[in-house]
Design a protein around this motif. Structure first.
Motif, PDB file in Angstrom:
ATOM      1  N   ASP A 146       6.353  10.145 -24.768  1.00  0.00           N
ATOM      2  CA  ASP A 146       6.362   8.992 -23.877  1.00  0.00           C
ATOM      3  C   ASP A 146       6.304   7.744 -24.745  1.00  0.00           C
ATOM      4  O   ASP A 146       5.230   7.298 -25.149  1.00  0.00           O
ATOM      5  N   GLU A 147       7.463   7.191 -25.044  1.00  0.00           N
ATOM      6  CA  GLU A 147       7.531   6.062 -25.981  1.00  0.00           C
ATOM      7  C   GLU A 147       6.965   4.775 -25.396  1.00  0.00           C
ATOM      8  O   GLU A 147       6.830   3.785 -26.111  1.00  0.00           O
ATOM      9  N   SER A 148       6.613   4.782 -24.117  1.00  0.00           N
ATOM     10  CA  SER A 148       5.997   3.592 -23.523  1.00  0.00           C
ATOM     11  C   SER A 148       4.517   3.487 -23.896  1.00  0.00           C
ATOM     12  O   SER A 148       3.895   2.440 -23.678  1.00  0.00           O
ATOM     13  N   GLN A 149       3.954   4.574 -24.446  1.00  0.00           N
ATOM     14  CA  GLN A 149       2.532   4.596 -24.785  1.00  0.00           C
ATOM     15  C   GLN A 149       2.345   4.387 -26.286  1.00  0.00           C
ATOM     16  O   GLN A 149       3.209   4.760 -27.089  1.00  0.00           O
ATOM     17  N   PRO A 150       1.205   3.834 -26.696  1.00  0.00           N
ATOM     18  CA  PRO A 150       0.967   3.591 -28.121  1.00  0.00           C
ATOM     19  C   PRO A 150       0.323   4.791 -28.808  1.00  0.00           C
ATOM     20  O   PRO A 150      -0.326   5.622 -28.172  1.00  0.00           O
ATOM     21  N   GLY A 151       0.490   4.866 -30.124  1.00  0.00           N
ATOM     22  CA  GLY A 151      -0.261   5.802 -30.956  1.00  0.00           C
ATOM     23  C   GLY A 151      -0.210   7.235 -30.474  1.00  0.00           C
ATOM     24  O   GLY A 151       0.848   7.775 -30.136  1.00  0.00           O
ATOM     25  N   ILE A 152      -1.373   7.872 -30.422  1.00  0.00           N
ATOM     26  CA  ILE A 152      -1.438   9.284 -30.059  1.00  0.00           C
ATOM     27  C   ILE A 152      -1.034   9.538 -28.615  1.00  0.00           C
ATOM     28  O   ILE A 152      -0.679  10.677 -28.263  1.00  0.00           O
ATOM     29  N   TRP A 153      -1.058   8.511 -27.789  1.00  0.00           N
ATOM     30  CA  TRP A 153      -0.790   8.709 -26.359  1.00  0.00           C
ATOM     31  C   TRP A 153       0.685   8.961 -26.081  1.00  0.00           C
ATOM     32  O   TRP A 153       1.055   9.353 -24.977  1.00  0.00           O
ATOM     33  N   ARG A 154       1.543   8.758 -27.075  1.00  0.00           N
ATOM     34  CA  ARG A 154       2.942   9.170 -26.914  1.00  0.00           C
ATOM     35  C   ARG A 154       3.046  10.682 -26.728  1.00  0.00           C
ATOM     36  O   ARG A 154       4.008  11.190 -26.160  1.00  0.00           O
ATOM     37  N   TYR A 155       2.037  11.398 -27.218  1.00  0.00           N
ATOM     38  CA  TYR A 155       2.051  12.860 -27.178  1.00  0.00           C
ATOM     39  C   TYR A 155       1.196  13.423 -26.042  1.00  0.00           C
ATOM     40  O   TYR A 155       0.859  14.612 -26.051  1.00  0.00           O
ATOM     41  N   ALA A 156       0.848  12.619 -25.067  1.00  0.00           N
ATOM     42  CA  ALA A 156      -0.100  13.048 -24.030  1.00  0.00           C
ATOM     43  C   ALA A 156       0.359  14.298 -23.288  1.00  0.00           C
ATOM     44  O   ALA A 156      -0.468  15.098 -22.851  1.00  0.00           O
ATOM     45  N   SER A 157       1.658  14.502 -23.164  1.00  0.00           N
ATOM     46  CA  SER A 157       2.149  15.694 -22.471  1.00  0.00           C
ATOM     47  C   SER A 157       1.828  16.970 -23.238  1.00  0.00           C
ATOM     48  O   SER A 157       1.926  18.072 -22.689  1.00  0.00           O
ATOM     49  N   SER A 158       1.434  16.828 -24.505  1.00  0.00           N
ATOM     50  CA  SER A 158       1.097  17.985 -25.336  1.00  0.00           C
ATOM     51  C   SER A 158      -0.402  18.262 -25.379  1.00  0.00           C
ATOM     52  O   SER A 158      -0.822  19.220 -26.043  1.00  0.00           O
ATOM     53  N   PHE A 159      -1.202  17.461 -24.693  1.00  0.00           N
ATOM     54  CA  PHE A 159      -2.646  17.580 -24.836  1.00  0.00           C
ATOM     55  C   PHE A 159      -3.246  18.768 -24.080  1.00  0.00           C
ATOM     56  O   PHE A 159      -4.371  19.165 -24.351  1.00  0.00           O
ATOM     57  N   GLY A 160      -2.529  19.294 -23.096  1.00  0.00           N
ATOM     58  CA  GLY A 160      -3.035  20.464 -22.407  1.00  0.00           C
ATOM     59  C   GLY A 160      -3.926  20.173 -21.225  1.00  0.00           C
ATOM     60  O   GLY A 160      -4.426  21.068 -20.578  1.00  0.00           O
ATOM     61  N   PHE A 161      -4.163  18.885 -20.940  1.00  0.00           N
ATOM     62  CA  PHE A 161      -4.830  18.528 -19.695  1.00  0.00           C
ATOM     63  C   PHE A 161      -4.221  17.226 -19.203  1.00  0.00           C
ATOM     64  O   PHE A 161      -3.655  16.462 -19.978  1.00  0.00           O
ATOM     65  N   PRO A 162      -4.264  16.982 -17.878  1.00  0.00           N
ATOM     66  CA  PRO A 162      -3.378  15.981 -17.258  1.00  0.00           C
ATOM     67  C   PRO A 162      -3.791  14.532 -17.460  1.00  0.00           C
ATOM     68  O   PRO A 162      -4.534  13.961 -16.664  1.00  0.00           O
ATOM     69  N   PHE A 163      -3.274  13.934 -18.528  1.00  0.00           N
ATOM     70  CA  PHE A 163      -3.497  12.504 -18.709  1.00  0.00           C
ATOM     71  C   PHE A 163      -2.537  11.710 -17.836  1.00  0.00           C
ATOM     72  O   PHE A 163      -1.403  12.106 -17.598  1.00  0.00           O
ATOM     73  N   GLY A 164      -2.979  10.566 -17.377  1.00  0.00           N
ATOM     74  CA  GLY A 164      -2.153   9.708 -16.538  1.00  0.00           C
ATOM     75  C   GLY A 164      -3.024   8.771 -15.743  1.00  0.00           C
ATOM     76  O   GLY A 164      -4.197   8.567 -16.047  1.00  0.00           O
ATOM     77  N   SER A 165      -2.476   8.220 -14.689  1.00  0.00           N
ATOM     78  CA  SER A 165      -3.233   7.261 -13.883  1.00  0.00           C
ATOM     79  C   SER A 165      -3.416   7.728 -12.448  1.00  0.00           C
ATOM     80  O   SER A 165      -4.125   7.086 -11.678  1.00  0.00           O
ATOM     81  N   ALA A 166      -2.772   8.845 -12.062  1.00  0.00           N
ATOM     82  CA  ALA A 166      -2.912   9.329 -10.694  1.00  0.00           C
ATOM     83  C   ALA A 166      -4.304   9.909 -10.481  1.00  0.00           C
ATOM     84  O   ALA A 166      -4.990  10.320 -11.421  1.00  0.00           O
ATOM     85  N   GLN A 167      -4.730   9.953  -9.222  1.00  0.00           N
ATOM     86  CA  GLN A 167      -6.045  10.494  -8.907  1.00  0.00           C
ATOM     87  C   GLN A 167      -6.125  11.955  -9.369  1.00  0.00           C
ATOM     88  O   GLN A 167      -5.214  12.744  -9.160  1.00  0.00           O
ATOM     89  N   GLY A 168      -7.225  12.314 -10.006  1.00  0.00           N
ATOM     90  CA  GLY A 168      -7.377  13.667 -10.513  1.00  0.00           C
ATOM     91  C   GLY A 168      -6.900  13.837 -11.933  1.00  0.00           C
ATOM     92  O   GLY A 168      -7.120  14.877 -12.544  1.00  0.00           O
ATOM     93  N   GLU A 169      -6.218  12.843 -12.477  1.00  0.00           N
ATOM     94  CA  GLU A 169      -5.766  12.918 -13.854  1.00  0.00           C
ATOM     95  C   GLU A 169      -6.734  12.175 -14.768  1.00  0.00           C
ATOM     96  O   GLU A 169      -7.593  11.421 -14.318  1.00  0.00           O
ATOM     97  N   VAL A 170      -6.581  12.400 -16.064  1.00  0.00           N
ATOM     98  CA  VAL A 170      -7.438  11.789 -17.065  1.00  0.00           C
ATOM     99  C   VAL A 170      -6.770  10.523 -17.588  1.00  0.00           C
ATOM    100  O   VAL A 170      -5.680  10.584 -18.149  1.00  0.00           O
ATOM    101  N   ALA A 171      -7.395   9.384 -17.378  1.00  0.00           N
ATOM    102  CA  ALA A 171      -6.820   8.123 -17.838  1.00  0.00           C
ATOM    103  C   ALA A 171      -7.105   7.931 -19.321  1.00  0.00           C
ATOM    104  O   ALA A 171      -8.214   8.195 -19.791  1.00  0.00           O
TER     105      ALA A 171
END
Length: 366
Positions: free
Chosen positions: A40-65
């Motif tokens: 996700d090139e819209s995110q900085p640093g390590i957060w470009r790889y958030a889809s690889s973290f194995g738990f749901p990062f994001g801004s929707a309810q129930g996700e990890v911000a």
């Protein structure tokens, strides 16, 4: 991706943030290998790889911000070492001055998603400073247990972030015992050793190294105390190989101080080697860990990579630091362990060789 107890296989609870399994006291880990996902090139640093973290990062309810201070994207600097080109991954360029920020960012984000408002941690310095920084960012009150002997600049850094510092007399293990008592009394224990949620953050160092080199390294040299960075990086390299991004994974070389080298002892002599392991004072305080919790997984990572562990004598640490300074790389003594490891192993390692410099020189007073 599911997190389970390694002992009884029960899943991590859907509420709360226990540091070990409430049913059996076992250690938690991810139940399946990491997978490398889309960037996700819209995110900085390590957060470009958030889809690889194995738990749901994001801004929707129930996700990890995300909780971020700009961690990641650290330089990879080449230098001539023993007539070879070596690449140094400058993790001291992270916000709090150490590699810990990669894992702390993902761990604190997880804690925030569980509505944690107060937490305790133990540290020889860098993990505590990192947790203090990200805790205040996430509006979590932090209490850090650290050895009285921890480097003065690290203790000051913890306090400057606003965390409560609890100095503990004696060796590093005493601080760990003190924080476990606090956790058993009801405090949330934001452990960088017990909890696995920092490991996907550490895996990002592998993703960055491959991006920066344009290929997988032949070998990676890593200081190892608990061994979390080594384990996370190895899982990251395996995820890249599984995804077809790279064809190979590197040899992993773990480096410890001879004054406290349980992983080295286990690799050389098996469980009986632990009877010879001490928790003696060492300038490399960041790897002074007598009983690494994920020792089995770390040992397996090094063995399966074709790598090895190195134990560095105390007399070699500061000369190694000085050699790195002569190349413009200002690190604390724990990071300087890699120099002796390079001297001992470089001739046998395939190119390109990467050495990870874990902490900044300003962290050490002396």
């Amino acid at each position: 991706m599911e997190v389970k107890c390694l002992n009884c296989r029960r899943p991590y609870p859907e509420t709360g943030a226990p540091y070990r399994c409430p049913a059996c006291g076992g250690l938690y880990d991810f139940a399946a290998p990491l997978t490398f996902g889309a960037l996700d090139e819209s995110q900085p640093g390590i957060w470009r790889y958030a889809s690889s973290f194995g738990f749901p990062f994001g801004s929707a309810q129930g996700e990890v911000a995300p909780v971020s201070l700009g961690e990641g994207n650290t330089p990879l600097v080449s230098a001539k070492v023993f007539k070879r080109e070596v690449f140094f991954k400058c993790e001291y360029d992270n916000p709090s001055g150490s590699f810990k920020d990669r894992g702390t960012a993902t761990l604190v984000a997880f804690l925030k998603s569980r509505d944690v408002t107060e937490a305790v941690e133990d540290s020889s310095g860098n993990a505590g400073a990192s947790f203090a920084a990200y805790a205040v960012r996430a509006e979590i009150r932090a209490r850090i247990y650290a050895p009285e002997s921890a480097s003065g600049p690290k203790r000051k850094q913890i306090e400057e972030y606003g965390a409560e510092l609890i100095p503990v007399p004696g060796p590093r293990s005493n601080a760990a015992e003190a924080v476990r008592r606090a956790a058993d009394a009801g405090a949330v224990y934001a452990s960088h050793a017990y909890l696995p949620f920092n490991l996907p953050g550490y895996a990002t160092v592998a993703y960055e190294i491959v991006e920066q080199l344009g290929r997988a390294p032949g070998a990676v040299i890593v200081p190892a105390g608990q061994g979390g960075l080594l384990l996370g990086a190895w899982r990251g390299f395996l995820a890249l190989k599984q995804a077809g991004v790279t064809r190979d994974a590197p040899r992993m070389i773990g480096v410890q101080a001879a004054a406290c080298a349980p992983l080295f002892a286990l690799s050389q002599m098996g469980p009986q080697g632990l009877q010879w392991v001490t928790e003696a004072p060492t300038l490399a305080e960041g790897v002074r860990v007598r009983s690494p919790l994920r020792a089995e997984a770390v040992l397996q990572a090094v063995e399966s990579s074709g790598g090895k562990f190195i134990a560095v004598d105390e007399a070699s640490i500061l000369p190694g630091r000085d050699e790195l300074k002569r190349r413009g790389l200002y690190v604390e003594p724990t990071s300087a362990l890699v120099w002796r490891a390079l001297e001992e192993t470089l001739n046998s390692l395939p190119d390109p060789v990467v050495a990870i410099l874990t902490g900044a020189g300003y962290k050490f007073q002396g």
